[in-house]
Enzyme design. Structure first.
Site, PDB file in Angstrom:
ATOM      1  N   TYR A 220       0.025  -1.524  -5.332  1.00  0.00           N
ATOM      2  CA  TYR A 220       1.259  -2.163  -5.749  1.00  0.00           C
ATOM      3  C   TYR A 220       2.161  -2.106  -4.528  1.00  0.00           C
ATOM      4  O   TYR A 220       2.357  -1.030  -3.950  1.00  0.00           O
ATOM      5  CB  TYR A 220       1.960  -1.422  -6.889  1.00  0.00           C
ATOM      6  CG  TYR A 220       1.127  -1.143  -8.122  1.00  0.00           C
ATOM      7  CD1 TYR A 220       0.200  -2.058  -8.603  1.00  0.00           C
ATOM      8  CD2 TYR A 220       1.296   0.046  -8.831  1.00  0.00           C
ATOM      9  CE1 TYR A 220      -0.542  -1.790  -9.739  1.00  0.00           C
ATOM     10  CE2 TYR A 220       0.568   0.324  -9.970  1.00  0.00           C
ATOM     11  CZ  TYR A 220      -0.359  -0.594 -10.412  1.00  0.00           C
ATOM     12  OH  TYR A 220      -1.093  -0.325 -11.539  1.00  0.00           O
TER      13      TYR A 220
ATOM     14  N   CYS B 277       4.924   0.593  -4.569  1.00  0.00           N
ATOM     15  CA  CYS B 277       4.519   1.988  -4.816  1.00  0.00           C
ATOM     16  C   CYS B 277       4.688   2.803  -3.543  1.00  0.00           C
ATOM     17  O   CYS B 277       4.161   2.434  -2.489  1.00  0.00           O
ATOM     18  CB  CYS B 277       3.062   2.010  -5.277  1.00  0.00           C
ATOM     19  SG  CYS B 277       2.275   3.627  -5.176  1.00  0.00           S
TER      20      CYS B 277
END
Length: 375
Positions: free
Chosen positions: A108, A111
């Site tokens: 992601y 992240c």
């Protein structure tokens, strides 16, 4: 946390609309060369030598035995020189650049753990492909039993956990002998249950580089630099990363701006993006309050962020540009990677304005971008 929230909201959206034993601790891995039983190829004991030289001379005179002796000595010297030369060539070959790895990062973008891995790959100039994972369905990693990101595929070998990925790759880059499949065995999985009864996976030795004493001596030139690097890498995982969510979701307005960024940078369908942006922002605003209590943060969580960054800058000091000295080390890259996910948000601007981190941050950013070869 945000990804888990998004996955839950995604489900709502789909219902709402039609559609070897290793030691741990302070140690260095010793690579030993094990040899079989030794054998001496000498001329034997004194009695044996006396029998040779006292033997009756062969036809042709007494010069044959001395000639044979010196011929044998010459051949032995030749073999010794040849072996030495071969070892030198082998040493030169071991220092030659190793072939490029095929790297694919499942992530992601927002992240912090994925950002740490990207910072490492960029700084060391390792070419890699990115696969952005949909945080709701996670179809991109359905082939893996490990359901978190980051996941890094290295020539077909799966590496999990950001710190394990970084330690394993750094070991590979600096070691002259080990392969990735061999290195990954030094970081075994440990499964346990947390206080809520949920199974969690931890990895042994994940802040250690698996190097020989000689390799460690070349890499860590200053006394205690290895311990310092490990300490601050762990600090980034255990403390700094937990300050991100409470700060970027501090107010309803900041939470909405954060989810707008997440949806824009992430991989969402139109329906998922809509619900993630508005319902996710509201949910994460409430969750951030719980995180603040869990980690004993101040009412103004900005103060904890500023204090953490100030601690980091104090550890670096005024006499070196990076914690690694003249070049970033793994702790520099980890802290930079965690802080980078706040870029473009109010928390990042406030941090830059109220701490002395900016000059260090820009130096690491420049060093990482200079070598970046992502695709």
């Amino acid at each position: 946390m945000a990804a888990a929230c998004v996955r839950t909201l995604g489900r709502i959206s789909r219902c709402s609309v039609p559609s070897q034993t290793r030691r741990t601790g302070n140690f260095s891995v010793q690579v030993q060369l094990f040899r079989g039983p030794s054998r001496s190829y000498g001329t034997g004991d004194a009695g044996f030598r006396s029998r040779i030289f006292s033997a009756a001379p062969l036809r042709g005179g007494s010069r044959i035995l001395p000639c044979a002796f010196f011929l044998g000595a010459g051949l032995g010297l030749y073999q010794t020189v040849k072996l030495s030369f071969q070892r030198q060539l082998a040493a030169q070959d071991s220092n030659a650049p190793r072939r490029e790895l095929k790297l694919t990062l499942y992530q992601y973008k927002t992240c912090p753990f994925c950002s740490k891995v990207r910072a490492f790959l960029d700084y060391y100039g390792l070419p890699y492909e990115i696969v952005e994972v949909n945080p709701v369905m996670r179809q991109e990693i359905k082939w893996s039993q490990y359901r978190k990101v980051p996941i890094l595929m290295v020539d077909g070998t799966q590496l999990n956990d950001s710190s394990v990925i970084i330690s394993a790759l750094k070991t590979y880059l600096f070691s002259t002998e080990k392969t990735i499949p061999e290195i990954i065995t030094y970081y075994p999985e440990l499964k346990s249950k947390n206080e809520k009864g949920k199974e969690v996976t931890e990895y042994c030795n994940k802040y250690w580089l698996m190097l020989t004493e000689a390799e460690s001596g070349k890499l860590y030139l200053e006394k205690d630099s290895r311990k310092e690097e490990m300490k601050w890498r762990q600090w980034a995982d255990d403390w700094l990363v937990h300050l991100i969510s409470p700060n970027v979701y501090r107010t309803p307005r900041e939470a909405l701006a954060s989810f707008h960024y997440i949806v824009h940078e992430g991989k969402f369908s139109s329906f998922e993006g809509f619900f993630a942006k508005y319902l996710g922002a509201a949910a994460m605003f409430l969750i951030s309050k719980r995180l603040k209590r869990r980690h004993n943060l101040q009412d103004d969580v900005r103060q904890d962020l500023y204090a953490a960054v100030d601690d980091w800058m104090s550890a670096i000091g005024k006499k070196r540009p990076f914690m690694g000295g003249e070049k970033p080390n793994l702790a520099d890259l980890a802290v930079y990677g965690v802080l980078r996910v706040m870029e473009g948000l109010q928390a990042f601007d406030d941090m830059m304005e109220n701490t002395k981190v900016e000059r260090w941050y820009r130096r690491v950013e420049e060093a990482a971008q200079r070598h970046s070869r992502r695709t």
